[in-house]
Design an enzyme around this catalytic site. Structure first.
Site, PDB file in Angstrom:
ATOM      1  N   ASP A  19       0.832  -1.205   0.000  1.00  0.00           N
ATOM      2  CA  ASP A  19       0.000   0.000   0.000  1.00  0.00           C
ATOM      3  C   ASP A  19       0.868   1.257   0.000  1.00  0.00           C
ATOM      4  O   ASP A  19       0.478   2.295   0.520  1.00  0.00           O
ATOM      5  CB  ASP A  19      -0.936  -0.001   1.218  1.00  0.00           C
ATOM      6  CG  ASP A  19      -0.180  -0.102   2.540  1.00  0.00           C
ATOM      7  OD1 ASP A  19       1.046  -0.364   2.514  1.00  0.00           O
ATOM      8  OD2 ASP A  19      -0.806   0.090   3.600  1.00  0.00           O
ATOM      9  N   GLU A  20       2.063   1.169  -0.617  1.00  0.00           N
ATOM     10  CA  GLU A  20       3.032   2.273  -0.662  1.00  0.00           C
ATOM     11  C   GLU A  20       3.053   2.878  -2.055  1.00  0.00           C
ATOM     12  O   GLU A  20       3.162   2.166  -3.058  1.00  0.00           O
ATOM     13  CB  GLU A  20       4.433   1.728  -0.342  1.00  0.00           C
ATOM     14  CG  GLU A  20       5.081   2.396   0.866  1.00  0.00           C
ATOM     15  CD  GLU A  20       6.517   1.927   1.021  1.00  0.00           C
ATOM     16  OE1 GLU A  20       7.402   2.786   1.057  1.00  0.00           O
ATOM     17  OE2 GLU A  20       6.723   0.709   1.086  1.00  0.00           O
TER      18      GLU A  20
END
Length: 547
Positions: free
Chosen positions: A455-456
């Site tokens: 989720d970066e």
């Protein structure tokens, strides 16, 4: 170095034919084994039940016959005229003439002297000590099978056997109840043999069938040669209290499917406790299932040959066009010019393969376009369609080597893991796709937004000459607002937030790698300060991170 394996692999046609043969034959063998075992169990159950039914039928027939004979004597004993010896003699003679199963019938007085008798046998003899008289004085009596000692040699009997009788007697009473004598009958055991013959005549096709009739003490009354007068060779059968069947090994070493039934009497006749045993050799029973297995396996071998032959011809339709395609591909691979993949017929999949290979060859002639497309695929994140980490790192390295400037933003989602854990990876992927689409819509055309993994996300915003620097605070607010918009998953609305770390090159450092680390440190400062916010890197951030 090991020598290469020079064995020629099987062709497609041979592979298909051999595979079909193995599958069909294996299926036939498995089916033959399964069906054979199932058939053996079913046949044993069926034959066992039929043996039990046969024994029960004979037991009922014996009981029914004895009940009828006992009722006959009881009815005759109530006729007043029979108390007259002369009338009794004529009646006895008529009964003896009409019923061949009567070996002897007579009438005694109260003292046990025979006053009327069939064929004059035992006339005037004293039988007061015999059970047929003693028990008959008390009431209706049915005696078990016994040897006829007194009448031995005087009545016909089965060759090789001592004559056996079943006694039936009833009291002769006056109107006041006084017993004045006994009507006594010896029934020949021949009627039991006749009953067995009648019962097994329709079953002549049942090979090896044997029947035994046992007395209450387990002695064989009727049975195969050598067994009469002895206990049953398999004692456990005579001790069973319930009708049923089993497979037992007898003293001759043969396993028999054996049914057992017990005489239970009929109406007011309690019976004599006889047991009927019917048996058939188990190997005769199971031979049918063995033949069934042989038929299944034999037909399986024939079908395997037929199907493999059909597979051989069917595979030829596939292998011929494939061989033509392979030959053309080999010539193209060797550098021969002007060779095209042939447009072959046959199955739809082969025609499609031929067309696809032709298209691929055409595409390979334009290497630059194909390589560019492959490069695009290599640099694209498959889930969000954003650039991936590899592209992002190469872009940063290529675009920050001169005198330009840029802003770096690290974006990390808040609350994503609970959504992923609770709703599953498919839901998590849907959230990432939505967030990727929203981020792509916020940034300018010359900005680069990429998914680094999980989720970066990260963005590089280059500052062009003559163009105002972006307002990172306002941009961060828009990013946070967009990410916070709910995402609908299977009718359920979920929310995630994001934390943002911001750093500038070359203002914060001349080394782009260091600037990226500053942006990462600012991101974690945003996480620590409560999440869902943006933090601009300043020196104090680095100092606090080092504490």
């Amino acid at each position: 170095m090991a020598a290469p394996d020079r064995r020629r692999p099987l062709g497609l046609r041979a592979t298909v034919a051999v595979t079909i043969a193995i599958l069909v034959l294996g299926s036939a063998l498995a089916k033959g084994l399964f069906v054979g075992n199932s058939a053996a169990d079913a046949l044993a159950q069926e034959v066992g039940s039929s043996m039990t039914g046969l024994a029960q039928s004979l037991a009922r027939q014996l009981d029914s016959t004895m009940w009828a004979r006992a009722n006959q004597i009881a009815a005759l004993s109530r006729i007043d005229a029979l108390k007259d010896p002369a009338v009794a003699q004529s009646t006895i003679d008529e009964l003896k003439r009409r019923d061949t199963t009567i070996a002897w019938i007579g009438m005694t007085d109260a003292g046990g002297r025979v006053v009327a008798a069939s064929n004059g046998l035992l006339l005037g003899a004293d039988i007061s000590r015999r059970p047929v008289h003693q028990e008959g004085m008390k009431g209706l009596f049915v005696g078990d099978v016994h040897e006829a000692v007194a009448l031995k040699g005087q009545v016909p009997y089965l060759q090789g056997e001592t004559p056996k009788f079943v006694d039936v007697s009833a009291p002769l009473q006056k109107s006041d109840g006084t017993v004045v004598g006994v009507l006594a009958t010896h029934y020949s055991w021949e009627w039991a043999h006749a009953s067995i013959r009648q019962l097994i005549e329709p079953l002549a096709d049942l090979k090896g069938l044997s029947l035994f009739i046992l007395s209450a003490d387990g002695t064989v009354l009727i049975g195969p040669d050598g067994s009469v007068g002895r206990p049953l060779p398999v004692p456990v059968l005579s001790t069973r209290t319930r009708d049923g069947w089993s497979a037992d090994v007898w003293p001759d070493g043969v396993t028999y499917v054996t049914g057992v039934a017990h005489g239970k009497g009929l109406h007011d006749y309690a019976g004599l406790g006889w047991t009927v045993v019917a048996r058939q050799p188990a190997d005769i029973v199971f031979a049918q299932s063995g033949r069934l297995q042989q038929i299944i396996v034999g037909s399986g071998i024939v079908l395997a040959l037929l199907f493999s032959l059909a597979g051989w011809f069917a595979a030829g339709r596939i292998s011929r066009p494939l061989s033509a395609i392979a030959d053309a591909a080999a010539r193209i691979g060797s550098g021969e010019r002007g060779v095209e993949i042939p447009d072959v017929g046959g199955a739809a999949e082969i025609r499609r393969l031929s067309a696809s290979l032709r298209d691929m060859v055409d595409s390979l002639t334009n290497k630059d376009a194909a390589l560019m497309r492959l490069e695009d695929i290599a640099y694209e994140d498959r889930l969000t369609a954003l650039p991936n980490r590899r592209y992002f790192e190469q872009y940063v390295e290529a675009s920050t080597g001169g005198n330009g400037s840029a802003t770096v933003m690290y974006i990390d989602l808040d609350g994503f893991k609970p959504v992923n854990d609770r709703l599953g990876h498919d839901a998590g992927d849907a959230v990432l796709r939505q967030v990727g689409s929203r981020l792509a819509a916020i940034f300018r055309d010359d900005d680069v937004i990429a998914r680094l993994g999980g989720d970066e996300f990260a963005a590089v915003l280059p500052r062009r000459p003559g163009r105002a620097a972006p307002d990172t605070g306002e941009l961060a607010a828009r990013i946070i607002a967009a990410v916070n918009e709910p995402v609908s998953i299977d009718g359920e609305k979920v929310r995630v937030g994001c934390s943002i770390g911001i750093a500038a090159w070359p203002e914060d450092d001349g080394d782009m790698a260091t600037v990226m680390r500053h942006a990462d440190a600012a991101l974690y400062k945003a996480k620590r300060d409560g999440r869902n916010r943006a933090v601009r890197w300043v020196r104090q951030v680095a100092e606090r991170a080092a504490e």
